[in-house]
Design an enzyme around this catalytic site. Structure first.
Site, PDB file in Angstrom:
ATOM      1  N   PRO A   1       7.249  -5.733   4.917  1.00  0.00           N
ATOM      2  CA  PRO A   1       6.464  -4.694   4.252  1.00  0.00           C
ATOM      3  C   PRO A   1       6.542  -3.319   4.913  1.00  0.00           C
ATOM      4  O   PRO A   1       6.001  -2.363   4.387  1.00  0.00           O
ATOM      5  CB  PRO A   1       5.038  -5.241   4.337  1.00  0.00           C
TER       6      PRO A   1
ATOM      7  N   ARG B   1      -4.761   5.406   5.606  1.00  0.00           N
ATOM      8  CA  ARG B   1      -5.066   4.919   4.268  1.00  0.00           C
ATOM      9  C   ARG B   1      -6.337   5.557   3.724  1.00  0.00           C
ATOM     10  O   ARG B   1      -7.046   6.283   4.414  1.00  0.00           O
ATOM     11  CB  ARG B   1      -5.200   3.402   4.319  1.00  0.00           C
TER      12      ARG B   1
ATOM     13  N   ASP C   1       0.788  -1.235   0.000  1.00  0.00           N
ATOM     14  CA  ASP C   1       0.000   0.000   0.000  1.00  0.00           C
ATOM     15  C   ASP C   1       0.819   1.284   0.000  1.00  0.00           C
ATOM     16  O   ASP C   1       0.248   2.367   0.085  1.00  0.00           O
ATOM     17  CB  ASP C   1      -0.991   0.013   1.171  1.00  0.00           C
TER      18      ASP C   1
ATOM     19  N   TYR D   1       0.914  -2.169  11.719  1.00  0.00           N
ATOM     20  CA  TYR D   1       1.853  -3.290  11.795  1.00  0.00           C
ATOM     21  C   TYR D   1       2.140  -3.472  13.276  1.00  0.00           C
ATOM     22  O   TYR D   1       2.723  -2.585  13.906  1.00  0.00           O
ATOM     23  CB  TYR D   1       3.163  -2.971  11.086  1.00  0.00           C
TER      24      TYR D   1
END
Lengths: 654, 654
Positions: free
Chosen positions: B339, B256, B49, B264
């Site tokens: 990530p 987002r 993302d 995370y």
């Protein structure tokens, strides 16, 4: 055989820019809409091509994906305007006298430049928008209105569909535009019963004729050739806009998309040629030959003519823009003029932008009185347009101007108007009065928006306006001297309190039909100030508040009136999530709405308090209509007046 | 039954971000391309993302309508990064230690911020682009490769299609990803014979396995939960990116689109739990419960979990990215890591962006040697990525940092890399050498890009590289000290000479496969300077010039190499249309190309000469590859060397 009958909130006749703007707006306002056009496709070449900053603001306000962004991706930006005149040392040759910035993006609170793009591409941007939007209507083509009837007995009934329009499908061998306004013998395909009808069907408007309305005004004897072409020239200013005056005549130029350039070339006055001027005999070569003489010593040729036409300067205006506040007219259907200002397409789209949200409000609240403001607000604008156009046409036909200051003043004067940002609506039901505290010139203004003789036609006659007995509502414009009642709110940068993103405040004022209260509370890191705004929030979200009274109980608290807050604090100095929910309403699917609280501090360096003329200690609130025009300015303490103002407009009548 | 057989220039296996980038680029380079994917749709939730500024630059470079604009319309902009640590007065509670700007838009010559958007939406933006583009391939879904064979006898034959790929259609009851790499008994739907194949089929790459390539590297014993959800919280920094360290563990957060937030969350190290950590038993509630403990005293709840997953930190890299320079691998197929940097999707897309134009050049010129630069350039980048990721994972798992300067330095160090703008390719066929005049550290660099032991696999063995005997080509980097050989050219504002429009120079450097020579001639109002640039233009457009020699005779003069000129003069002080046509080539349909000459002066106040470190008196020229990386820097007088440099790459071999 029974003919199919349908009911709609709004029927739009004509899918040019004004009609498409109405369709886009109607979809955002949740109206059940149909839009028809007798042509089988959008136009392909020519016609209007100027777009100004207010129009782009409006286009962007419909949200993502932005119509404005679509257009800016294709359009040609007009950054400079040059003036060319006969060379002193050699009268047959031209030389550059002056270059000025077009500068629409420099106007107060503006963020878009002036651009040019063919009308067909503008229409396509709207068609793309309608196509992508699940709620919107699609243009139904090859459909022509054959009969329009208004049932006068039911025009005041909120549940009625008083306008009946019969539709015919154009046959294979018929051409759009060839139909006369007569009851035709051909079979009717469909009967539409509409609450409201908008005629955006151009200068030869069928709808206007069906209402029996005439255009008033004159034509001059001045003829211009217009041509869109690919020039081959060593003229250095071929990609900026020019006013060229030479001993051989005048040209106005406008660079366009895809290497095209538009020329407006002075051809003749009828009296010069006796009365023998025959528009139909003019060819592209004639226009280029005349241009070549005017542009000496520069070369001019062309490899492709995209479109050309000949027009005769003239200005015409309809007597009224509406009929029983049920059938409305917009755009060329009610005002025509010369194309050289590049204003027509803009004013036309702004006509329907002014109207559609009022229709939505009338349907939702039963408050149809507000519809008469369409006529008053837009006719005043159209009159100004026509005066400006007359002055401009005379100015250009006069030829070289010795006085460059006069020229500059003139251009700047009409730039403010043409840009669309200076359009100001007088006091009426939707725009509070500046009151006694205003300057002398404004004291004559009242809330009576049916005062003009010309619009009597439109005055409701059968029902006494219950609002007329209500007391006048006064704003306190001193609290925000950088804004103007009745004018669109200027836009400056602010920083989103939660995301730290900088953006124009306009980006938070989407065209979605909502009214907005902009709160300017000053420094919320100051605990008493924080407490008072927290208390104000509690009042606003109370069951008895005007917001709750104006909002249907099954809808979100911010669906009719939205609160935007712009503070002056350091963003890390207080926790905005400790404010009441009305400042950041909760939604199970989307979470809190973090896009309603802003800090004035931003990296661009705009100061929205200073630009709006707001005292950080006093603060204030500014109410904007769904079209971003300022309706009311008041203090943070006086919720009563703002409630009164909004309830008159938004409180359901049933 | 004979199986359908097709021939293509390029077959792309896998339609994730790297594959879609390749398809978009291939359409701009005019390659005949197919792109297949075994899944029946793009991904819907989760996965990568993060998008960084270089990626957005590349996306914008494909032209209108811009993929970057599409993405920016939906994405969440990351403006700030906050660091939260245990409160001194109360260890169980966290407090904000520091807020810094994310600041990718502040990097030299950068114009995009860091943004976040779900991988599915990124894929959709590319799918929209391919859909709108008539020349591009569409993704063919439910197709799985079943066999890959490279005919080694013909890999050096320019007319051959040496790679054969058999395709199977996925049956109704099969699931994507369930197919083993074995010759299957199911019927083959189609055989594709390709000049080149690109495997962008993810971490479990079928293509990589078909080539028999292993991944090298390790996993750690550290496990993180990843979750995209709608938070209900009074944590004030919920809409910016945070690194939260508390005595209960660590969280990294990323706001987002659509109200989502990604967390995370440090879950456990295997050793803590014995070896009993079972990823499959972790639920969204577990992740939120752990987060709630870490975020004391703030509240945390959620109304919707969009996606969640558990990952174990690890870094793995393939031995090589190509096979006979006919089959290439990109993205997760050759490098995987954690990530948390938000870099993976970017580096993956930049892999294929590095490759596709080279394939197009190889096809058009027969010069396939340049393809080996894909492996050297991108493997070096992947190694850096993996080192950075290892350092970052360790840093985050360490917990609260006492030294905030160290933290800041660390973030800034990886920001420059992650943003993509600092990626620099060493000297090779496509990047000239800085030569003796460079500093000590660079003297070791040579044009021999096959020097590394690891990439022997890829070294052409059957044909002696005729270019190796050619003399080295040296740039004079002192002429433009603000640019770096091998690095993408930074972008600053310039003003179009003809239109007066300000824009980034990058906007004139579209990804269309062309090489560009940027001329910096200084002041063209100076007559000797004007004459010398006019003479230079005459040389460039002469029949014998390297531009004409590298351009097929039936194509426009600017179709392979484009000249952009950036002068320092007042735009009204000379007539640029008096310069030779090569500076503004003529086209019958579009007229002159007015978008190739610029003035450095602009309203934003950038100074591109100063920023690029170019002396206005001396001037210089900078050659950019089709991917905007600087290939050569030289003086305006030395056309011979630039000609040599470009002819080696672009002169057709037949």
């Amino acid at each position: 055989m029974s003919t199919k009958t349908s009911e709609v909130d709004l029927l739009i006749i004509g899918a040019g820019p004004a009609g498409l703007m109405a369709a886009a707006w109607a979809s955002r306002c949740g109206l059940n809409t149909r839009i028809i056009d007798e042509k089988d496709s959008r136009i392909r070449t020519g016609q209007a091509d100027g777009l100004h900053c207010r129009t782009l603001e409006i286009m962007d306000s419909f949200g993502t994906p932005s119509i404005a962004a679509d257009i800016l991706g294709e359009a040609c930006v007009i950054k400079e305007i040059a003036s060319w005149n006969p060379k002193e040392s050699c009268e047959e040759h031209i030389e550059r006298s002056e270059t000025i910035r077009s500068g629409e993006e420099d106007l107060p609170g503006s963020r878009y430049p002036q651009v040019s793009l063919s009308q067909g591409s503008v229409e396509q941007a709207f068609l793309n928008f309608l196509e992508r939007d699940d709620n919107s209507s699609r243009v139904e083509r090859n459909l022509s209105p054959a009969k329009l009837h208004v049932d006068e007995a039911s025009v005041e009934d909120n549940d009625a569909y008083p306008v009946e329009v019969h539709l015919r499908e154009l046959g294979k061998y018929e051409t759009a535009g060839s139909l006369e306004y007569t009851a035709t013998q051909e079979p009717i395909k469909e009967i539409i019963r509409a609450k409201f009808v908008l005629g955006t069907d151009g200068a030869h408007s069928w709808t206007r004729k069906a209402l029996g309305l005439e255009m008033e005004g004159d034509r001059t004897n001045k003829h211009f050739g217009v041509m869109d072409f690919i020039p081959r020239s060593n003229f250095p200013d071929i990609r900026i806009s020019c006013a060229i005056h030479s001993s051989a005549g005048s040209i106005m130029t406008l660079p366009r998309e895809k290497g095209l350039v538009r020329f407006y070339v002075q051809l003749a006055e009828t009296s010069d040629l006796g009365d023998n001027f025959d528009r139909s005999k003019i060819t592209p070569d004639d226009i280029i030959n005349t241009s070549r003489k005017i542009m000496q010593p520069y070369t001019l040729d062309y490899s492709h003519c995209d479109w050309f036409s000949v027009y005769t300067v003239g200005q015409r205006l309809a007597k009224t823009f509406s009929h029983h506040n049920r059938v409305f007219l917009a755009g060329d259907a009610v005002h025509t003029h010369s194309p050289t200002m590049g204003a027509g397409m803009n004013v036309s789209m702004q006509d329907s932008y002014n109207l559609v949200w009022k229709i939505a409000t009338a349907i939702h609240t039963g408050n149809r009185e507000i519809l008469q403001t369409y006529n008053t607000e837009r006719m005043a604008t159209a009159k100004e347009l026509i005066e400006k156009d007359r002055a401009m046409s005379e100015f250009y036909c006069q030829g070289p101007s010795a006085d460059s200051k006069k020229y500059k003043d003139f251009r700047e004067g009409f730039r403010d108007f043409v840009s669309g940002v200076s359009v100001t609506y007088g006091p009426n039901m939707l725009v509070s009065s500046a009151g006694k505290i205003d300057e002398d010139g404004n004291e004559k203004m009242t809330n009576d928006d049916t005062g003009s003789g010309e619009i009597k036609h439109d005055k409701p006659t059968r029902r006494k306006d219950s609002q007329q007995s209500l007391p006048q509502i006064y704003s306190d414009p001193k609290l925000a001297t950088g804004t103007t009642l009745g004018q669109r709110l200027p836009s400056y940068h602010v920083t989103n309190h939660f995301t730290a993103e900088d953006d124009h405040i306009h980006r938070a004022m989407k065209s979605d039909g909502r009214w907005r209260i902009l709160l300017f509370p000053g420094d919320l890191a100051n605990p008493p100030r924080f407490r008072s705004i927290r208390d104000l929030g509690a009042k606003l979200e109370a069951t008895s508040s005007f917001i709750n009274r104006c909002t249907p109980s099954d809808q979100a608290i911010d669906s009719v009136i939205e609160i935007l807050t712009i503070h002056t604090s350091n963003r890390n100095s207080f926790n905005a999530l400790d404010l009441p929910d009305i400042f950041h309403p909760w939604n199970d699917k989307l979470g809190h709405d973090y896009w309603k609280i802003f800090a004035k501090n931003n990296e661009v360096g705009d100061d929205i308090y200073k630009s709006f003329g707001i005292d950080e200690e006093k603060g204030c609130l500014v109410v904007c209509r769904p079209d971003q025009h300022v309706g009311y300015i008041g203090s943070l303490e006086d919720l009563e007046t703002v409630g009164q103002y909004l309830e008159r407009i938004l409180l359901p009548k049933r």
